[in-house]
Design a protein around this motif. Sequence first.
Motif: not given
Length: 758
Positions: A522-530
Amino acid sequence: MSSQNDPNSSILTLDITGMTCASCVGRVEKALDRIPGVEAASVNLATEQAKVRLKANSETMLAGVIAAVQKTGYEAKLSTPHGNTQTKQSHSFWGSDGLARVLLSFTLSAPLFLPMFLMPFGIHWALSPKWQILLATPVQFILGWRFYKAGFKSLLAGAGNMDLLVALGTSAAYGLSVYQMIASPHASHELYFEGSTVIICMVLLGKWLEARAKQQTSEAIRALQKLWPENAKVLNPNVAIGEGTFLEQYHELPLDQVFPKDRILVLPGERIPVDGVIVFGNSHIDESLLTGESEPVKKLLGTKVIGGSLNGEGVLVIDAHAVGVESVLSQIITLVEDAQTQKAPIQKLVDRVSEIFVPSVIAIAIITGIANWFYLDSASIAILRAVSVLVIACPCALGLATPAAIMAGTGVAARFGILIKDPQVLELAHRLNIVAFDKTGTLTIGKPRVLAFIPVTDVSEENILLATAAGLQMGSEHPLAKALLDAAKDAGVKPIPPSDSQAIAGIGITGKPNSGPWAGQNIALQSVASLTGTGSWAEISSKVQPLLDAGQTVSILMNQELPPSPLAIIAFGDELKPNAKDAIHSLHQLHIRTVMLSGDNSAAANRVGQSIGIDKVFGQIMPSNKAEIILKLQTSSKEHPRQYVAMVGDGINDAPALATADVGMAMSTGTDVAMQAAGITLMRGDPSLVADAIDISKRTWKKIQQNLFWAFAFNSTGIPLAALGYLSPMLAGSAMALSSFCVLSNALLLKRWRPSHR
């Protein structure tokens, strides 16, 4: 909205003929509302149209709706798509509102009223009674027959209208003259034929002027309709467009026979017939009548074009994407037509007044006649004063005051790329004191690029990380996704497609790469805020913070397998739009506070806000929180009264905030969802249009107020003056016609409006 011209659709648009005043509008609306299957109905005097919304699963048929209108004394038919571009017969030279009837009525009436202008010079001359009745009768019963016909129908429907007032007033003056002629055959100066004829002349003149003014208020619609060429040059399917011979291998087809995926040839100087993408050639395109953009726009291979725009110097081949009702031009016309047909909320006051207006006027006229007869002991004077009351009280101006201003205001706004589709906006715009902007795509260009790609893992191969991150964004239309895919393309890296891909609103996207070091994980591209407050944030904060301080948007490529670990830091940059700072300055000049909503880190968001003069910045906001912030901005308290907020955005995640705001403004460069949720659509991605939209909305609202004030003031002062004998029937008829013309002329002043930023 459903198709307006399909009898089985939920919305029916009807052309109504025979309406003359606000009372007519109210009567038709009541008749439509009483139909069991009708959910709502709106009738517009200026456009002479009715929009009828049918209930779900309604069995009400078109024939039943038309029959209900006809019972009220008017004619109705299904409106053609986007109205009729040709001049209506009733407005032609020989039509019922044509100039021929006006000229003929004045020609016959001139010998009757000209002697009045000779009296101040001591010349007392008048036609004999026989000549007077000979000239007055055709004016009264032939040219004036329309008033008897419409007035009689209104009586049968159990209500009154302007035509009934004119018919009663002129008949009383004509009948009194006939009585006087029989009683005193030689007393030509005691006859009042000139009064009845001049009233009819002035009302006919007023209707002709109204017809001309109405046509001018709808010029914007006709100008848009004329942008469609009648035919399109469709290339033969097997033609190779790279060869010069393709210029001759086409066949012209009517526009309704063109289908998506057809290839359309457009020569220099021709109008583009469909929406599509350029697959051959380049040129400058004039889109001014569609978007308000004053300068031709350079269009290259692969760029989109809008049907109705004007091709410049180049030969183009366009792959058709949207034709007919699906095209942008058709949607623009529909939005403008809907706005002009709908009613502003203030019109409800006019409708309530008009319901009792005509019966009240008739009662006042009767009281005037009885009172004057009792006090002056003169039946002729009593009748003439009652006639003056009937004539001057015609509610034409009242019925035209609001729709004429809306038509003129929304029409001129559309010419400059501002589509006002909700008339309620006009009542709220003048109250606005806060405008909230989304950042990406609204204040910025919306085309970010990757500024930094920093591996965090021990894997030394940066290209594998880039391929993994880009693979997660395959198929996404988000600006950051496009920037990442463009970076991979520029680096010559092929994205690794994932499985089980899933977007998480406001956070990012997850998936399992099909290959590479993290295949199946499971790889995610997510925001810094999260990531704020997590262990991962402590690991990367020292590298991320300088990027955030520089005003960049940062995303993190994360391995979600326990324990979660960051793989790479990706920094994006987006340029501000050239007019962003000027747009904020213009709003401040209007004494409107500005707010920016952004999902970026607060430091980055504040940096952008400070650079253009934003008053307050909300950073690190999830899309779901935007509507909540709009509500908080609107909330009143003891210290701060109720605030009226406009929201400007362009994305799907802006739609809830657009709908929550008092006035929603969507950039047409964004998504259809955003435009559907907004009351105003800005056809160019130019934030300076926001101040212009507020300006034209305020000006239109002022014209509505002015028109209603003068319409009410005219009747409230004119009726007492007529009852007391200060207005003769002739002056009353002239003043009544002039009032309608003045209201329409005042509305047409809006056509001179120009945006401050062009």
